[in-house]
Design a protein around this motif. Sequence first.
Motif, PDB file in Angstrom:
ATOM      1  N   TRP A 185       8.697   2.061   4.062  1.00 38.42           N
ATOM      2  CA  TRP A 185      10.108   1.304   3.420  1.00 38.42           C
ATOM      3  C   TRP A 185      10.843   2.591   2.920  1.00 38.42           C
ATOM      4  N   ARG A 186      10.502   3.672   2.383  1.00 37.28           N
ATOM      5  CA  ARG A 186      11.152   4.824   2.107  1.00 37.28           C
ATOM      6  C   ARG A 186      11.841   5.548   3.144  1.00 37.28           C
ATOM      7  N   LEU A 187      11.356   5.386   4.277  1.00 40.62           N
ATOM      8  CA  LEU A 187      12.260   5.842   5.475  1.00 40.62           C
ATOM      9  C   LEU A 187      12.885   4.940   5.797  1.00 40.62           C
ATOM     10  N   ILE A 188      12.834   3.553   5.831  1.00 40.14           N
ATOM     11  CA  ILE A 188      13.809   2.257   6.080  1.00 40.14           C
ATOM     12  C   ILE A 188      15.181   2.496   5.128  1.00 40.14           C
ATOM     13  N   ALA A 189      14.785   2.749   3.875  1.00 41.92           N
ATOM     14  CA  ALA A 189      15.768   2.962   2.864  1.00 41.92           C
ATOM     15  C   ALA A 189      16.645   4.129   3.002  1.00 41.92           C
ATOM     16  N   ALA A 190      16.060   5.121   3.625  1.00 32.56           N
ATOM     17  CA  ALA A 190      16.757   6.339   3.655  1.00 32.56           C
ATOM     18  C   ALA A 190      17.755   6.122   5.009  1.00 32.56           C
ATOM     19  N   ALA A 191      17.340   5.335   5.888  1.00 30.92           N
ATOM     20  CA  ALA A 191      17.986   5.143   7.207  1.00 30.92           C
ATOM     21  C   ALA A 191      19.022   4.151   7.065  1.00 30.92           C
ATOM     22  N   ALA A 192      18.878   3.201   6.060  1.00 31.31           N
ATOM     23  CA  ALA A 192      20.205   2.233   5.549  1.00 31.31           C
ATOM     24  C   ALA A 192      21.250   3.077   4.769  1.00 31.31           C
ATOM     25  N   ILE A 193      20.792   3.740   4.048  1.00 26.75           N
ATOM     26  CA  ILE A 193      21.787   4.760   3.259  1.00 26.75           C
ATOM     27  C   ILE A 193      22.631   5.487   4.298  1.00 26.75           C
ATOM     28  N   GLY A 194      21.702   6.417   5.033  1.00 24.08           N
ATOM     29  CA  GLY A 194      22.364   7.092   5.841  1.00 24.08           C
ATOM     30  C   GLY A 194      23.447   6.273   6.733  1.00 24.08           C
ATOM     31  N   ALA A 195      23.152   5.281   7.413  1.00 27.99           N
ATOM     32  CA  ALA A 195      23.839   4.203   8.038  1.00 27.99           C
ATOM     33  C   ALA A 195      25.128   3.928   7.489  1.00 27.99           C
ATOM     34  N   GLU A 196      25.150   3.439   6.284  1.00 31.49           N
ATOM     35  CA  GLU A 196      26.234   3.175   5.471  1.00 31.49           C
ATOM     36  C   GLU A 196      27.207   4.318   5.273  1.00 31.49           C
ATOM     37  N   THR A 219       0.769  -1.134  -0.040  1.00 31.12           N
ATOM     38  CA  THR A 219       0.025  -0.060   0.031  1.00 31.12           C
ATOM     39  C   THR A 219       0.858   1.142  -0.106  1.00 31.12           C
ATOM     40  N   ASP A 220       0.364   2.441  -0.135  1.00 30.54           N
ATOM     41  CA  ASP A 220       0.852   3.650  -0.147  1.00 30.54           C
ATOM     42  C   ASP A 220       1.680   3.751   1.248  1.00 30.54           C
ATOM     43  N   ARG A 221       0.955   3.581   2.332  1.00 32.69           N
ATOM     44  CA  ARG A 221       1.545   3.652   3.810  1.00 32.69           C
ATOM     45  C   ARG A 221       2.810   2.732   3.747  1.00 32.69           C
ATOM     46  N   ASP A 222       2.684   1.236   3.213  1.00 35.81           N
ATOM     47  CA  ASP A 222       3.842   0.627   3.358  1.00 35.81           C
ATOM     48  C   ASP A 222       5.147   1.219   2.375  1.00 35.81           C
ATOM     49  N   VAL A 223       4.828   1.627   1.025  1.00 44.09           N
ATOM     50  CA  VAL A 223       5.962   2.151   0.490  1.00 44.09           C
ATOM     51  C   VAL A 223       6.655   3.396   1.251  1.00 44.09           C
ATOM     52  N   ARG A 224       5.619   4.204   1.797  1.00 46.60           N
ATOM     53  CA  ARG A 224       6.568   5.331   2.678  1.00 46.60           C
ATOM     54  C   ARG A 224       7.243   4.885   3.730  1.00 46.60           C
TER      55      ARG A 224
END
Length: 259
Positions: free
Chosen positions: A197-208, A190-195
Amino acid sequence: MFGTVCAARFTLFIGQGGWDRLVPGSINLHLAEQRFGAGRARLLASVHRPVLIVRTVAALALAAGLVPRLSLLLVLAGTAKELLYLKSPNAVRYTLLTGGCLLLAGDLGHGLRIEHGPSTANTWAQCLLVLVTTDIYWNSAWQTLKSPQFRTGLYLAQRVHVLTQVRAQLPYRRQFAVPGSVRRHMGNLTDRDVRLWRLIAAAAIGAEIMLPPALLVPATMPYAVAVGIGMHAAFTCLKPRQLVTFSGLTVGSYLAFAA
């Protein structure tokens, strides 16, 4: 740490079909015959199982600190053999790269104990491991930043959604270990799920991006280690079999940052 991760990987390899990887009639033996010829392929098949045993024993010896340099050489030689028949040996290359760094260490240890005295015997090995880990993290962050599908969270959302739909039909269910609560609440695309996962993706990139410098600063290192372990645990949930080596060796390299 290197010996422990390799011992785990080698044991899993034997238990998950690696023992019969080059038996007569197997696709791997067929590919080896096409690549090297029938005679060399038969030679490779004849030494396959003995090499699996020797490298596993050597990895256990390395983890225990028994004749570490010889054990390390046997581990690397046994690992390099996989380059002869694996199509995408990324884990093999990473193992050889980090193990090659350890070959430059002047003192690999003597048994199951930690020496706290200052020493410069392993300086070059430690510096190389820091550089390799930093490159791995920053290169991964660069690649994911360039990927709109990952950056927007769509890749992670789609992956978990597909896993949720077909997991019961997969022949190797243990290849995936995404918690049930995540699949139920974030696996519906759903749109909520994608949002989320977008936060999780941003957190992963920032952590790396932030992990390598944070690991080098004593004040932030404990927090960086906790973040790194959590991040790799999450990665491994998506691909336990494929990422156990990468995650184990990368987290193990944090010891080089501490030194």
